[in-house]
Write an enzyme that holds these catalytic residues in place. Structure first.
Site, short mmCIF file in Angstrom:
data_model
loop_
_atom_site.label_atom_id
_atom_site.label_comp_id
_atom_site.label_asym_id
_atom_site.label_seq_id
_atom_site.Cartn_x
_atom_site.Cartn_y
_atom_site.Cartn_z
N ASP A 239 0.80 -1.37 0.08
CA ASP A 239 0.13 0.19 0.19
C ASP A 239 0.99 1.21 -0.07
O ASP A 239 0.47 2.16 0.77
CB ASP A 239 -0.90 0.05 1.14
CG ASP A 239 -2.06 -0.91 1.06
OD1 ASP A 239 -1.92 -1.99 0.19
OD2 ASP A 239 -2.70 -1.18 2.00
N ASP B 179 -4.39 -0.79 -1.88
CA ASP B 179 -6.09 -0.72 -1.49
C ASP B 179 -6.72 -0.09 -2.34
O ASP B 179 -6.39 1.07 -2.91
CB ASP B 179 -5.78 0.31 0.01
CG ASP B 179 -6.49 -0.07 1.24
OD1 ASP B 179 -6.82 -1.23 1.32
OD2 ASP B 179 -6.89 0.90 1.79
N HIS C 207 -10.38 1.04 -3.14
CA HIS C 207 -12.04 0.97 -2.49
C HIS C 207 -12.79 1.44 -3.71
O HIS C 207 -12.70 2.59 -4.07
CB HIS C 207 -12.27 1.61 -1.40
CG HIS C 207 -11.36 1.01 -0.05
ND1 HIS C 207 -11.51 -0.29 0.23
CD2 HIS C 207 -10.31 1.71 0.75
CE1 HIS C 207 -10.56 -0.21 1.40
NE2 HIS C 207 -9.99 0.63 1.52
N HIS D 2 -10.55 7.12 1.38
CA HIS D 2 -9.30 6.82 0.96
C HIS D 2 -9.06 5.84 -0.11
O HIS D 2 -10.04 4.95 -0.16
CB HIS D 2 -8.17 6.68 2.09
CG HIS D 2 -8.48 5.17 2.81
ND1 HIS D 2 -9.40 4.94 3.67
CD2 HIS D 2 -8.21 4.04 2.49
CE1 HIS D 2 -9.70 3.69 3.78
NE2 HIS D 2 -8.66 3.00 3.13
N LYS E 18 -6.96 -5.11 -3.15
CA LYS E 18 -7.75 -5.50 -1.97
C LYS E 18 -8.77 -4.36 -1.44
O LYS E 18 -8.67 -3.25 -1.85
CB LYS E 18 -6.91 -6.09 -0.70
CG LYS E 18 -6.03 -4.77 -0.23
CD LYS E 18 -4.84 -5.34 0.55
CE LYS E 18 -4.18 -4.19 1.01
NZ LYS E 18 -4.90 -3.39 1.92
N CYS F 24 -2.12 -2.57 7.79
CA CYS F 24 -2.10 -3.68 6.59
C CYS F 24 -0.75 -4.21 6.64
O CYS F 24 -0.83 -5.74 6.32
CB CYS F 24 -2.27 -2.93 5.24
SG CYS F 24 -3.97 -2.30 5.13
#
Ligand code: VGL
Ligand code: ZN
Length: 201
Positions: free
Chosen positions: A9, A49, A51, A83, A108, A153
């Site tokens: 990340d 990351d 989303h 984020h 993810k 993470c």
């Protein structure tokens, strides 16, 4: 022994100026670049990351304040600021990160209903990301881990790497914690040491 470097990340939102900035995050980038440029890793893997805008880990999507805790689908969920939203600059990798030797990328946190701190599986232990199978398909035995954030993470990725059967090392100089108080990630380091994660300094 075949070894992989897993870079967790290192994205704009987790670096200085980002919406979920980890203090001094960008200090780790020269260290990581030096690792990838001077070591013969068999695999160099990035996690991202990633989303959807309506992700349920965001306070804004639950009428909550950042820092609240809720129960989401049966498990505790900390309420984060928005984020790493797909399609935004914040979700992109930091521009100073040398990606020239990267062999694989794992995204993810793409399911709106469940967060995923670990690069191996979601927080409900419901869906694997495929990273463990990918590493086994490449006969990787040792996984070295760097990135952000140490207390979320990176921590859960290290713990799952051990559970998936890999010899696992964390680079102390290649990670930073988002919560620098009260102990600047030191409790996380002790927890990792208790769980067969080696810490390289
Ligand atoms: C992370 C909080 C929320 C991390 C990701 O990369 O450590 N932390 N999403
Ligand atoms: Zn996230």
């Amino acid at each position: 022994m075949r070894k992989a470097l897993l870079i967790v990340d290192v994205q704009n939102d987790f670096c200085e100026g980002g919406s979920l900035a980890v203090p001094a995050a960008s200090e780790i980038i020269p260290y990581i670049n030096e690792l990838t440029q001077n070591n013969p890793y068999d695999e160099i893997i990035l996690t991202q990351d990633f989303h959807p805008a309506n992700h349920k880990s965001f306070a804004s999507n639950n009428d909550r304040q950042v820092g609240d805790n809720i129960i989401l689908n049966g498990i505790p969920q900390y309420m984060w600021p928005d984020h790493c939203v797909q399609g935004t600059t914040g979700a992109e990798f930091h521009p100073q990160l040398d990606r020239s030797r990267v062999t694989h990328i794992v995204q993810k946190g793409t399911n709106t209903e469940i967060d995923s701190y670990s690069a191996f599986q979601d927080n409900n232990h419901f869906m694997k990301t495929g990273l463990g199978d990918y590493l086994r398909s490449r006969n990787i035995e040792l996984v070295e881990i760097v990135g952000l954030a140490l207390d979320y993470c990176v921590k859960y990725t290290c713990l799952d790497s051990v559970r998936e059967g890999f010899i696992t090392c964390l680079h102390f100089n290649g990670t930073r914690a988002v919560n620098v108080k009260p102990e600047n990630g030191r409790d996380t380091i002790y927890e990792l040491l208790q769980n067969q994660v080696s810490v390289l300094a």
